[in-house]
Design an enzyme around this catalytic site. Structure first.
Site, PDB file in Angstrom:
ATOM      1  N   GLU A  75      -2.349  -2.284  -9.237  1.00  7.83           N
ATOM      2  CA  GLU A  75      -1.321  -1.149  -9.622  1.00  7.83           C
ATOM      3  C   GLU A  75      -0.868  -0.932 -10.922  1.00  7.83           C
ATOM      4  O   GLU A  75      -0.005  -0.314 -10.406  1.00  7.83           O
ATOM      5  CB  GLU A  75      -0.054  -2.475  -9.171  1.00  7.83           C
ATOM      6  CG  GLU A  75       0.057  -3.812 -10.334  1.00  7.83           C
ATOM      7  CD  GLU A  75      -1.293  -4.923 -10.436  1.00  7.83           C
ATOM      8  OE1 GLU A  75      -0.328  -6.081 -10.596  1.00  7.83           O
ATOM      9  OE2 GLU A  75      -1.686  -4.753  -9.601  1.00  7.83           O
ATOM     10  N   ASP A 129       1.209  -1.381  -0.118  1.00  6.75           N
ATOM     11  CA  ASP A 129      -0.057   0.424   0.094  1.00  6.75           C
ATOM     12  C   ASP A 129       1.187   1.436  -0.048  1.00  6.75           C
ATOM     13  O   ASP A 129       0.808   1.988  -0.930  1.00  6.75           O
ATOM     14  CB  ASP A 129      -0.595  -0.330   1.708  1.00  6.75           C
ATOM     15  CG  ASP A 129      -1.877  -1.105   0.808  1.00  6.75           C
ATOM     16  OD1 ASP A 129      -2.116  -1.534  -0.035  1.00  6.75           O
ATOM     17  OD2 ASP A 129      -2.898  -1.285   1.885  1.00  6.75           O
TER      18      ASP A 129
END
Length: 351
Positions: free
Chosen positions: A237, A210
């Site tokens: 992503e 994260d």
């Protein structure tokens, strides 16, 4: 006649006193747009005393830093065509066809803080139909507007990165595509993907994953510098950057800057099959929509193919859709079709 005149004077005096004590912020201008009433509620709302504006045309100074008409001025001048220019948030004619209603952010120089005001302005005519005054009333909707903006931001922002979310991206893409179609100017799209991100998560854990995504998002966001540029988290992503009025060369330059900036962060990767640091693959496409192009599918497909090519060619690189065929031809690939469609292009999922 004397009695009638006295009755009118008494009524006028009573009306003025009543208006002065209204809890609704109110001011009145005459046909020459000079302030004749500035009630106490208006003093409290603006921080401007009645003595500063009565008899003058300076009422605008209570709301703005530079001279511009207030809504009452537009009523006095009968200029409905100027409403969109000065009241872009909301503007309309009054419910009875007389006067105007609007909403607007006001600077409020005396207060030192902005207020979002709902404004109504209506004319007063004499028995002969001549304009004798314009009354403007104000309501402070700042708290409601900020709450509305906060809710809207929650609906359009990605919770992890703070970038625009997929829904916002889809809406902006359609809007900017339509605008590019009208202006016949190029529109660019970047797809940015973090290389070997699954391996990164496996190696360092999801919390570090994260943090990595937030760092990459910050870099992408810094390159959405113009008002209509949009940086978004496209899914997982992968990030996307919409760049209106941008050529292929200009978009590729920005893509290289983003790739280089993430490399400069030197985020440690080190998983088997990946490099020492986190890198990006970027696919770039730019197009001028034709009159018959119904939507941006071609632009999306081209950027998608360019990103796929960047991955297949070794990652950590920028590939422009214009050069996809040439790049693959350089590897001696014979599986690329004449149309430039790359077989096996990965499907995309919503965030």
């Amino acid at each position: 006649m004397a009695k009638s005149s006295k009755t009118i004077d008494v009524a006028h005096s009573y009306a003025v006193r009543l208006m002065q004590h209204l809890v609704v912020p109110t001011f009145v201008i005459d046909p020459k747009r000079r302030v004749v009433i500035w009630n106490r509620a208006c003093e409290r709302l603006t921080g401007v005393a009645a003595s500063e504006v009565i008899g003058t045309n300076k009422h605008w100074q209570a709301f703005y830093e530079t001279k511009r008409p207030c809504l009452a001025d537009l009523v006095a001048l009968d200029r409905p065509e100027q409403l969109p220019e000065f009241y872009s948030e909301y503007a309309a004619r009054g419910h009875n066809g007389l006067g105007f209603s609007a909403e607007n952010w006001c600077v409020m120089p005396k207060l030192g803080s902005q207020l979002y005001l709902a404004i109504d302005a209506g004319p007063i005519h004499d028995e002969a139909g001549n304009l004798i005054a314009v009354v403007e009333t104000l309501r402070d909707l700042t708290d409601q507007k900020r709450a509305e903006m906060a809710l809207k931001e929650l609906a359009t922002k990605d919770g992890l990165t703070g970038l625009s979310n997929r829904r916002s991206f889809d809406q902006m893409l359609l809007t900017e595509w339509a605008r590019a179609q009208r202006t016949q100017k190029p529109m660019a799209l970047l797809f940015v993907d973090v290389d070997h991100f699954k391996l990164f998560n496996d190696q360092h854990g999801h919390q570090s994953g994260d943090e990595c995504l937030r760092a990459v998002a910050a870099v992408v966001s810094r390159h959405a510098v113009r008002p209509l540029d949009l940086a978004s988290r496209y899914g997982g992503e992968e990030f996307a950057l919409i760049l209106p009025d941008t050529s292929s060369d200009g978009a590729c330059t920005i893509a290289e800057e983003i790739r280089g900036a993430v490399m400069a962060l030197r985020i440690v990767h080190g998983a088997d099959g990946a490099g020492d640091h986190v890198t990006l693959s970027v696919g770039v496409a730019s197009d001028i929509p034709g009159e018959t192009d119904g939507g941006p599918d071609r632009l999306l497909g081209a950027a998608d193919q360019a990103l796929y090519a960047a991955k297949r060619l070794g990652r950590n690189r920028v590939i422009c859709a214009d050069g996809v065929l040439a790049e693959f031809a350089g590897l001696g690939r014979d599986s690329v079709t004449v149309s430039g469609q790359v077989p096996g292009s990965p499907s995309r999922k919503s965030a």
